[in-house]
Design a protein around this motif. Structure first.
Motif, PDB file in Angstrom:
ATOM      1  N   PHE A   1      -4.954   1.136  19.554  1.00  0.00           N
ATOM      2  CA  PHE A   1      -4.473  -0.203  19.875  1.00  0.00           C
ATOM      3  C   PHE A   1      -2.983  -0.393  19.569  1.00  0.00           C
ATOM      4  O   PHE A   1      -2.465  -1.499  19.728  1.00  0.00           O
ATOM      5  N   ARG A   2      -2.293   0.650  19.163  1.00  0.00           N
ATOM      6  CA  ARG A   2      -0.882   0.502  18.808  1.00  0.00           C
ATOM      7  C   ARG A   2       0.004   0.435  20.055  1.00  0.00           C
ATOM      8  O   ARG A   2      -0.364   0.885  21.136  1.00  0.00           O
ATOM      9  N   THR A   3       1.190  -0.115  19.853  1.00  0.00           N
ATOM     10  CA  THR A   3       2.180  -0.166  20.918  1.00  0.00           C
ATOM     11  C   THR A   3       2.885   1.184  21.047  1.00  0.00           C
ATOM     12  O   THR A   3       2.750   2.068  20.185  1.00  0.00           O
ATOM     13  N   ASP A   4       3.661   1.349  22.104  1.00  0.00           N
ATOM     14  CA  ASP A   4       4.442   2.577  22.279  1.00  0.00           C
ATOM     15  C   ASP A   4       5.377   2.796  21.100  1.00  0.00           C
ATOM     16  O   ASP A   4       5.558   3.933  20.644  1.00  0.00           O
ATOM     17  N   LEU A   5       5.983   1.718  20.603  1.00  0.00           N
ATOM     18  CA  LEU A   5       6.893   1.837  19.459  1.00  0.00           C
ATOM     19  C   LEU A   5       6.161   2.375  18.243  1.00  0.00           C
ATOM     20  O   LEU A   5       6.647   3.292  17.564  1.00  0.00           O
ATOM     21  N   GLU A   6       4.996   1.836  17.961  1.00  0.00           N
ATOM     22  CA  GLU A   6       4.226   2.293  16.815  1.00  0.00           C
ATOM     23  C   GLU A   6       3.823   3.756  16.952  1.00  0.00           C
ATOM     24  O   GLU A   6       3.907   4.534  15.986  1.00  0.00           O
ATOM     25  N   ARG A   7       3.359   4.124  18.128  1.00  0.00           N
ATOM     26  CA  ARG A   7       2.940   5.515  18.328  1.00  0.00           C
ATOM     27  C   ARG A   7       4.122   6.470  18.188  1.00  0.00           C
ATOM     28  O   ARG A   7       3.963   7.581  17.681  1.00  0.00           O
ATOM     29  N   GLY A   8       5.304   6.032  18.627  1.00  0.00           N
ATOM     30  CA  GLY A   8       6.484   6.869  18.471  1.00  0.00           C
ATOM     31  C   GLY A   8       6.918   7.006  17.030  1.00  0.00           C
ATOM     32  O   GLY A   8       7.412   8.060  16.611  1.00  0.00           O
ATOM     33  N   MET A   9       6.740   5.947  16.237  1.00  0.00           N
ATOM     34  CA  MET A   9       7.140   5.964  14.833  1.00  0.00           C
ATOM     35  C   MET A   9       6.188   6.795  13.980  1.00  0.00           C
ATOM     36  O   MET A   9       6.607   7.386  12.979  1.00  0.00           O
ATOM     37  N   ALA A  10       4.918   6.832  14.349  1.00  0.00           N
ATOM     38  CA  ALA A  10       3.920   7.542  13.538  1.00  0.00           C
ATOM     39  C   ALA A  10       2.869   8.156  14.458  1.00  0.00           C
ATOM     40  O   ALA A  10       1.749   7.642  14.571  1.00  0.00           O
ATOM     41  N   PRO A  11       3.189   9.251  15.132  1.00  0.00           N
ATOM     42  CA  PRO A  11       2.238   9.849  16.076  1.00  0.00           C
ATOM     43  C   PRO A  11       0.961  10.319  15.374  1.00  0.00           C
ATOM     44  O   PRO A  11       0.997  10.797  14.234  1.00  0.00           O
ATOM     45  N   ASP A  12      -0.159  10.179  16.073  1.00  0.00           N
ATOM     46  CA  ASP A  12      -1.409  10.725  15.558  1.00  0.00           C
ATOM     47  C   ASP A  12      -1.303  12.235  15.433  1.00  0.00           C
ATOM     48  O   ASP A  12      -0.682  12.904  16.265  1.00  0.00           O
ATOM     49  N   VAL A  13      -1.931  12.780  14.395  1.00  0.00           N
ATOM     50  CA  VAL A  13      -2.016  14.224  14.204  1.00  0.00           C
ATOM     51  C   VAL A  13      -3.419  14.651  14.595  1.00  0.00           C
ATOM     52  O   VAL A  13      -4.396  14.277  13.934  1.00  0.00           O
ATOM     53  N   LEU A  14      -3.536  15.404  15.675  1.00  0.00           N
ATOM     54  CA  LEU A  14      -4.847  15.806  16.176  1.00  0.00           C
ATOM     55  C   LEU A  14      -5.020  17.311  16.085  1.00  0.00           C
ATOM     56  O   LEU A  14      -4.039  18.064  16.157  1.00  0.00           O
ATOM     57  N   PRO A  15      -6.257  17.782  15.946  1.00  0.00           N
ATOM     58  CA  PRO A  15      -6.501  19.222  15.868  1.00  0.00           C
ATOM     59  C   PRO A  15      -6.088  19.939  17.149  1.00  0.00           C
ATOM     60  O   PRO A  15      -6.237  19.408  18.246  1.00  0.00           O
ATOM     61  N   GLU A  16      -5.583  21.140  16.984  1.00  0.00           N
ATOM     62  CA  GLU A  16      -5.292  21.974  18.143  1.00  0.00           C
ATOM     63  C   GLU A  16      -6.569  22.716  18.550  1.00  0.00           C
ATOM     64  O   GLU A  16      -7.445  22.958  17.741  1.00  0.00           O
TER      65      GLU A  16
END
Length: 262
Positions: A57-72
């Motif tokens: 539910f985050r905005t583009d700004l939020e996602r850019g400031m703290a990107p999710d860390v997902l498994p490779e």
């Protein structure tokens, strides 16, 4: 799965009592704060989980400031559902768009002067976010037991946009209102400590006074706030009617109920 290392506000919404008896299902709908703080162990736990869909539910700004860390090496369906910005990102947006430091401080001061209470913030989200909340419900309705398609809903703190979304979905399928409110309210306890201290540090670093009102907006989850939001939804005909108005079909609502209560 009850914890993921690196997250303070992660939980399964299963086990919640229903008004008709029984309880909501485990392993279907999870909630948390942003996934930017996952440890290596947490990444492994997420990779081994039944979670396959992440509603952000985050905005583009939020996602850019703290990107999710997902498994490779494992695919997740990540669905951006940006909703009304929370207080911290609103201030950050004002500062970033200002032409100079003085203008930034003036923009932040103006945003601070218009600071809403949490209950009013939630009603504003509900007034404008019906399609996003309905899409979150649709993702849960489409999940299955045959593949890792459990849904994780999150925003930045996992308390406001996530809290309203989860409350809507649980209320729509008949979870007891007191249990829905209690699930929302526990987020403040979960976030106390390192997460809340980090947010307070961000506030003071921006030159903002850490007033009780601002501190509550960023870290608190008082029961009256979500009760105000749900009262507003009740006045619109209830959570199920609200989700239908946002675009959820009757068949999808039936599927949501089946997934969360069967």
């Amino acid at each position: 799965m009850t914890t993921i290392d690196g997250l303070q506000n992660f939980r399964d919404t299963g086990g919640m009592p229903l008004t008709t008896g029984g309880a909501t299902r485990t392993g279907v709908l999870y909630r948390s704060e942003a996934l930017s703080t996952l440890t290596p162990a947490g990444i492994e736990q997420l990779a081994a989980s039944d979670i396959g869909v992440i509603a952000d539910f985050r905005t583009d700004l939020e996602r850019g400031m703290a990107p999710d860390v997902l498994p490779e090496g494992r695919t997740f369906q990540v669905v951006p559902l940006p909703l009304l910005e929370g207080a911290m990102t609103g201030f950050a947006q004002a500062a970033l768009e200002a032409p100079d430091p003085d203008a930034a401080q003036q923009a932040i001061a103006a945003a601070l002067a218009q600071l809403p209470g949490l209950g009013d913030l939630y009603v504003s989200m509900l007034e404008h976010g019906g399609a996003s909340f309905a899409e979150a419900a649709r993702l849960v309705a489409a999940s299955t037991d045959d593949s890792p398609t459990a849904v994780l809903v999150h925003c930045t703190a996992g308390k406001d946009r996530t809290g309203v979304s989860v409350a809507l979905l649980l209320d729509a399928v008949g979870a007891e209102r007191s249990a829905v409110v209690a699930d929302y309210a526990v987020s403040a306890e979960n976030l106390a400590g390192p997460w809340a201290d980090r947010m307070r540090g961000m506030i003071t670093a921006m030159g903002l006074p850490l007033t009780p009102e601002l501190d509550a907006l960023v870290t608190a989850t008082p029961a009256p706030a979500i009760e105000q939001a749900l009262a507003w939804v009740d006045a619109q005909g209830g959570s199920a009617a609200y989700l239908r108005a946002g675009g959820l079909t009757d068949a999808e609502l039936d599927a949501l109920r089946a997934r969360l209560t069967a």
